[in-house]
Design an enzyme around this catalytic site. Structure first.
Site, short mmCIF file in Angstrom:
data_model
loop_
_atom_site.label_atom_id
_atom_site.label_comp_id
_atom_site.label_asym_id
_atom_site.label_seq_id
_atom_site.Cartn_x
_atom_site.Cartn_y
_atom_site.Cartn_z
CE LYS A 266 -3.01 2.67 3.09
NZ LYS A 266 -3.64 2.71 4.42
CG ASP A 271 -5.33 8.49 4.24
OD1 ASP A 271 -6.20 9.00 3.51
OD2 ASP A 271 -5.57 7.59 5.06
CE LYS A 278 -6.29 9.45 7.51
NZ LYS A 278 -6.72 8.30 8.33
NE ARG A 352 -10.29 -1.38 3.94
CZ ARG A 352 -10.79 -1.58 5.17
NH1 ARG A 352 -11.92 -2.24 5.31
NH2 ARG A 352 -10.15 -1.13 6.24
#
Length: 500
Positions: A266, A271, A278, A352
Site C-alpha cells: 500500500k 492520506d 480526517k 484496501r
C-alpha cells in the site's frame, strides 16, 4: 550510516575512540562476559567494582562509560547491558545501544561475545545481530536539516572476535546483515520523507531508479495505463489529487529460481481521508501511509543485492488520497482489476481499494506466494498496539513460515483469523462488496477479508503494520522517532528461507 570492518586484535589494542563489551543482568550484580572480565588486569581496575559505583546493573540497553586512563589504545571502555537471560535478539538491541552511546565518536570497536547468550547462537548470528543493531541504532533522518546533528559522526564500527567466538565466522558475517539493515534504513528514509517530495509520480520515478541500480527491472504504469488496465481502485483513490496515481512493477528474476513470490505494498503517499476527511490530529503522521510500499520495495532491494535465488515481483500501489471536486464520493462504485465491484462507504478506507488492484494483478501470474504489507487499519493499533503487526491469510503453511521468519529476526506478528461468517459484513446492496465492515466490529479482520477477495485463490498473507510502522514515542530499542522499517527483515528472512 556506519561502515563495518573486522580486525584481529585485542580490545586494548583497538585504535578507536570507544571499545564496547557486554554484561548480563542478575539479581545481585551484573554478569560480566569473559571479554569484559579479562580487562581487569590490563586496565588495572576491578570492572565489577567500577560498575557497582556507577549503578550499572546490566539492564537491557543500559550503558556505562569507563576511562581507560591510557592503559588501552581506546580512551573509553563502554559496557552495555543485555538484560536477564539474553538471547541473540537482546544482543541486536544492545548493538543499537552501542551505536547511540558511541555516536559522537568517529569510531567504535565491538567485541563479539562468545558467552552470555542463552539459546543457540553461533558466532555468525552474534556478529550479524551486532551489525544489524548498530546500523539501525545509528539511523537518523537528516535530509532536510540545514545543520547535520552531531550524532551522525559515527563513521566506522570495528568487529573484534571475543573469547569463544570464531574469528573467521565473525569476519564473514558482515555483508548480509549490513545489506538488510541498509534496506531497512532505505524504507525509513522513504517513509520519513515529507509528502510533498514523494507524490506518486515522483516516488515512482525514485524507486524505479533505485531498483534498476540494484538489478531489478522496473515498469511504471501511469494513470492512462491504469485506466486502460482496469485498475479502478488505484485510479479512484488517486483521482482527487493533482498528482496522478502510479503502479510500480519491479521484477527480480535470478537464473535457476524455482519459486516466485509477489509482494504488494500500500503506497498512499499522503492520506487526508478524502471526502471522509480526517481531523487534523489524524493527519499528522499520514506521510507514513505508504510504509507498506516502502517495506516490500526495500525487502526486494535486499533480496536482489544478496543474490537470493527466488523470483520476486513487487507491486507498489501509489496514490495520494485528497479531497477535491474530482475525488471519489461515499457511495461511488469502483471496478477493480479482476472485475469485482466495490461500493465506497468510507473514502478513508482507501488502502484496501488500491491494494485490491495490486493483488488481483499479482495473482494473474500464479505466484507460489502472494504477500501484501499495509498500514491498513487503525483497528490494528487498538487490537495489538504499536509493537505487534497483525498477520492474516489463506494458507497456513505460508502464515507459519512468515511467523517463523519474524521470530528469527525479532519482529513481532500475531495471527488473526478470517472467519467466513464475517464475510457478510462486507455485503453491499449495489455492488459485489463494500469497503467497510460492520461499524467498529473486527475492523482489521474486515480489511483482511476484503483483500482476500482479490487473491485469486493463491497462497496469500496480509501484514497490517499500521502501528509498528511508525514510532511516535522514540522509545523503540532499534530506532528513534519516526519510521521503523518494520517488516523488511521478516520478508527477507522468509524469502531467503525459500532458497535454502
Amino acid at each position: 550510516m556506519p561502515q563495518f570492518a573486522f580486525r584481529k586484535q585485542s580490545p586494548t589494542a583497538a585504535d578507536v575512540a570507544v571499545v564496547a563489551v557486554f554484561a548480563a543482568k542478575s539479581d545481585d550484580a551484573p554478569v560480566l562476559g569473559a571479554d569484559a572480565a579479562a580487562l581487569d588486569k590490563p586496565l588495572k581496575i576491578s570492572l565489577s567494582d567500577e560498575l557497582t559505583h556507577l549503578g550499572f546493573k546490566g539492564d537491557a540497553g543500559q550503558t556505562a562509560r569507563i576511562p581507560t586512563r591510557g592503559r588501552a589504545t581506546a580512551p573509553t571502555l563502554l559496557v552495555v547491558g543485555l538484560g536477564e537471560d539474553p538471547d541473540v535478539h537482546a544482543l541486536r538491541k544492545a548493538g543499537a545501544a552501542v551505536a547511540r552511546a558511541a555516536a559522537k565518536g568517529p569510531d567504535v570497536a565491538v567485541v563479539i561475545p562468545g558467552d552470555l547468550l542463552t539459546g543457540e547462537a553461533d558466532a555468525v548470528k552474534r556478529a550479524e545481530a551486532v551489525v544489524e543493531g548498530a546500523t539501525l541504532g545509528a539511523y537518523t533522518y537528516t535530509a532536510h536539516k540545514t545543520k547535520t546533528p552531531e550524532e551522525r559522526n559515527l563513521g566506522e564500527v570495528v568487529l573484534l572476535a571475543g573469547a569463544g567466538a570464531d574469528a573467521n565466522a565473525v569476519k564473514g558475517a558482515i555483508k548480509r546483515p549490513e545489506t538488510i539493515a541498509r534496506a531497512v534504513c532505505l524504507a525509513r528514509d522513504l517513509v520519513n520523507e515529507p509528502p510533498a517530495f514523494k507524490r506518486p509520480p515522483a516516488l515512482a520515478d525514485r524507486v524505479a531508479s533505485l531498483a534498476k541500480a540494484s538489478g531489478l527491472k522496473a515498469k511504471i504504469h501511469d494513470e492512462k495505463a491504469l485506466e486502460q488496465g482496469g485498475f479502478g481502485g488505484i485510479v479512484g483513490v488517486g483521482q482527487g489529487s493533482s498528482a496522478p496515481p502510479r503502479l510500480v512493477e519491479l521484477t527480480y528474476a535470478p537464473a535457476r529460481a524455482k519459486t516466485h513470490v509477489v509482494l504488494a505494498g500500500k503506497g498512499i503517499t499522503f492520506d487526508t481521508g478524502g471526502v471522509s476527511l480526517k481531523p487534523t490530529s489524524g493527519m499528522t503522521t499520514m506521510k507514513m501511509d505508504m510504509a507498506g510500499a516502502a517495506t516490500v520495495f526495500a525487502a526486494a532491494i535486499a533480496v536482489a543485492e544478496l543474490g537470493i535465488k527466488v523470483k520476486v515481483t513487487v507491486l507498489l500501489a501509489l496514490a495520494e488520497n485528497m479531497p477535491s471536486g474530482t475525488a471519489i464520493r461515499v457511495s461511488d462504485v469502483l471496478t477493480h482489476r479482476n472485475g469485482t465491484t466495490s461500493e465506497v462507504m468510507n473514502t478513508d478506507a482507501e488502502g484496501r481499494l488500491v491494494l485490491a488492484d495490486a493483488l488481483a494483478y499479482g495473482a494473474e501470474s500464479s505466484p507460489d506466494a502472494l504477500i501484501d504489507v499495509a498500514t491498513l487499519t487503525g483497528a490494528q493499533i487498538v487490537a495489538l498496539g504499536s509493537r505487534v503487526a497483525a498477520l492474516m491469510g489463506s494458507d497456513d503453511d505460508l502464515l507459519a513460515a512468515i511467523e517463523h521468519a519474524a521470530g528469527a529476526v525479532g519482529e513481532s506478528v500475531w495471527r488473526l483469523p478470517l472467519p467466513k461468517e464475517y464475510r457478510e459484513h462486507l455485503d453491499s446492496e449495489v455492488a459485489d462488496l463494500k469497503n467497510t465492515g460492520k461499524g467498529r466490529e473486527a475492523g482489521t479482520i474486515a480489511g483482511g477479508l476484503f483483500l482476500k477477495e482479490f487473491t485469486g485463490d493463491r497462497p496469500w498473507a496480509h501484514l497490517d503494520i499500521a502501528g509498528p510502522a511508525f514510532d511516535e514515542s522514540g522509545n523503540g530499542p532499534l530506532q528513534g522517532k519516526g519510521a521503523t522499517g518494520m517488516g523488511v527483515r521478516t520478508l527477507v528472512e522468509y524469502i531467503d528461507g525459500l532458497a535454502r
